[in-house]
Write an enzyme that holds these catalytic residues in place. Structure first.
Site, PDB file in Angstrom:
ATOM      1  N   LYS A 145       0.876  -1.180   0.000  1.00  0.00           N
ATOM      2  CA  LYS A 145       0.000   0.000   0.000  1.00  0.00           C
ATOM      3  C   LYS A 145       0.903   1.216   0.000  1.00  0.00           C
ATOM      4  CE  LYS A 145      -2.290   2.238   3.904  1.00  0.00           C
ATOM      5  NZ  LYS A 145      -3.143   1.980   5.092  1.00  0.00           N
TER       6      LYS A 145
ATOM      7  N   ASP B  67      -3.506   4.795  -0.297  1.00  0.00           N
ATOM      8  CA  ASP B  67      -4.205   5.417   0.830  1.00  0.00           C
ATOM      9  C   ASP B  67      -4.000   6.927   0.718  1.00  0.00           C
ATOM     10  OD1 ASP B  67      -5.332   6.206   3.205  1.00  0.00           O
ATOM     11  OD2 ASP B  67      -4.064   4.961   4.492  1.00  0.00           O
TER      12      ASP B  67
ATOM     13  N   LYS C  83      -9.494  -0.312  12.595  1.00  0.00           N
ATOM     14  CA  LYS C  83      -8.426   0.021  13.541  1.00  0.00           C
ATOM     15  C   LYS C  83      -9.069   0.029  14.906  1.00  0.00           C
ATOM     16  CE  LYS C  83      -5.536   2.807  10.503  1.00  0.00           C
ATOM     17  NZ  LYS C  83      -5.234   4.176  10.078  1.00  0.00           N
TER      18      LYS C  83
HETATM   19  O1  OSB Z   1      -4.113   5.844   7.339  1.00  0.00           O
HETATM   20  O2  OSB Z   1      -3.576   3.825   7.742  1.00  0.00           O
HETATM   21  C1  OSB Z   1      -3.384   5.044   7.912  1.00  0.00           C
HETATM   22  C2  OSB Z   1      -0.222   5.514  10.007  1.00  0.00           C
HETATM   23  C3  OSB Z   1      -0.583   6.569  10.786  1.00  0.00           C
HETATM   24  C4  OSB Z   1      -1.824   7.153  10.597  1.00  0.00           C
HETATM   25  C5  OSB Z   1      -2.694   6.665   9.625  1.00  0.00           C
HETATM   26  C6  OSB Z   1      -2.344   5.575   8.857  1.00  0.00           C
HETATM   27  C7  OSB Z   1      -1.070   5.019   9.037  1.00  0.00           C
HETATM   28  C8  OSB Z   1      -0.566   3.924   8.219  1.00  0.00           C
HETATM   29  C9  OSB Z   1       0.553   3.104   8.789  1.00  0.00           C
HETATM   30  O3  OSB Z   1      -0.922   3.700   7.083  1.00  0.00           O
HETATM   31  C10 OSB Z   1       0.190   1.721   9.078  1.00  0.00           C
HETATM   32  C11 OSB Z   1       1.276   1.067   9.854  1.00  0.00           C
HETATM   33  O4  OSB Z   1       2.232   0.618   9.222  1.00  0.00           O
HETATM   34  O5  OSB Z   1       1.193   0.990  11.100  1.00  0.00           O
HETATM   35 MG    MG Z   2      -5.546   4.769   6.203  1.00  0.00          MG
END
Ligand code: OSB
Ligand code: MG
Length: 367
Positions: A161, A188, A262
């Site tokens: 991603k 993303d 999450k």
């Molecule tokens: O949008 O998924 C997200 C990290 C910090 C805030 C938002 C996001 C993220 C990541 C990292 O995409 C995911 C990870 O490797 O922990």
């Molecule tokens: Mg995200």
């Protein structure tokens, strides 16, 4: 189960490599850890609020204050017998879901250890191994990004991603796809676009992405439904889904075809399981997102990912991608086939390195 004491801590840990999203770059994490002691058994939780209120309204200082002044008193007065009883105790306090999750998950963690049961079993999980993907931030150059992708693919990760924003999107996808035409690839946007950019977003379809995550406003669902009708790529919602009712609304209106769960964003394991169930009822797959967690939050993400409808590779990857030294033992390791083996040991199956945590602590308060 009787909660005897609660300790909040802030630890600071530098990231191995900076992480940049459409809302900014972080080099080092300030992480809020919660420790509960119940009947002499210790349980740990991680509050995933960021250093700044950029991903969501919450940030480490708002979480600390909310936990201290509202959540700790509610928890101590409420005398929960189990993790699933905690959300009701917090129901009067609006929002602050990451703060709530830090405490609720610590209670689940203590409960699992006390019952000598794996946390994943207590949550009702079934998977014995978890498929892993990686989330790769915006880099200083496309060349640097391609190098990172190459490293992660060589390590076995099953889905790449990449973070996108205007100016770092189609041009980058062009390069990635021409080098790797067939890999499972997602993007993303962390809310970097608006509905006026629909024509631009439609061009993402050309790259046969698994999904586009959170293209529009963080607090919008309905306009994602409008967008989903106009693009082929499946929309996955992250920021917009705060609880199971949001998930139901999003799926009823066709705002997304995939949900990123999450546990912190939705307020704890109990609500995360509800979101999982709502998506399952709609026949929609979920996957487990990450928030650059330390080993404590990472281990909790692994336990959650064992539930049946976590059908797509998550963002839960190896400790070493983030930290020189993680605060759990063993560290989270990914096999060369891109899977993580789930432990059968009680609790999370990982030991918390309290000595190291003590060294990394910059602030501590006991209740
Ligand atoms: O949008 O998924 C997200 C990290 C910090 C805030 C938002 C996001 C993220 C990541 C990292 O995409 C995911 C990870 O490797 O922990
Ligand atoms: Mg995200």
């Amino acid at each position: 189960m009787k909660v005897e004491s609660l300790t909040l801590r802030e630890i600071q840990m530098p990231l191995v490599h900076f992480f940049e999203t459409s809302f900014g770059r972080v080099y080092s994490r300030r992480i809020l850890l919660v420790n509960v002691v119940a009947d002499g058994v210790s349980g740990w939780g991680e509050c995933v609020a960021g250093e700044d209120p950029f991903y969501s309204e919450e940030w480490i200082e708002s979480a600390w204050a909310t936990i201290k002044y509202y959540l700790v008193p509610a928890l101590l007065a409420g005398k929960p017998e189990a993790g699933r009883e905690v959300p009701l105790l917090f129901s009067r306090i609006r929002g602050h879901r990451m703060a709530k999750a830090g405490l609720e998950n610590a209670v689940w963690d203590a409960e699992a250890r006390q019952k000598q049961q794996p946390l994943w079993k207590l949550l009702g999980g079934t998977r014995r191994e978890i498929a892993c993907g990686v989330s790769i931030g915006i880099q200083d150059s496309v060349e640097q990004l391609l190098q990172k992708i190459e490293t992660e693919l060589a390590a076995g990760y099953r889905r790449i991603k990449i973070k996108v924003k205007p100016g770092w999107d189609l041009n980058v996808l062009e390069k990635v796809r021409s080098r790797w035409p067939d890999i499972l690839l997602s993007v993303d946007a962390n809310s970097a676009y608006t509905l006026d950019e629909t024509e631009h977003l439609r061009r993402f379809d050309f790259f046969k992405l698994l999904m586009i995550e959170q293209p529009l406003w963080n607090d919008e669902i309905y306009l994602h439904a409008r967008l989903q009708k106009m693009i082929e790529t499946a929309i996955c919602l992250d920021e917009s889904i705060r609880h199971a009712r949001d998930a139901d609304f999003a799926l009823e209106t066709g705002a997304c075809r995939i949900i990123n769960v999450k546990v912190g964003r939705v307020g704890g394991f109990t609500e995360a399981m509800k979101v999982h169930d709502v998506a399952q009822r709609h026949g929609v797959p979920v996957w487990c997102g990450g928030m650059l967690e330390s080993g404590i939050g990472r281990a909790h993400n692994l336990a959650l990912s064992t539930l049946g409808n976590f059908r797509l590779p998550g963002d839960v990857s190896a400790s070493r991608r983030y930290w020189k030294e993680d605060i759990i033992e063993p560290e989270v390791e990914v096999r060369s086939d891109g899977m993580i083996t789930i432990s059968d040991a009680p609790g999370t199956g990982y030991w918390v390195r309290e000595d190291l945590i003590e060294k990394l602590t910059v602030r501590k308060e006991k209740f």
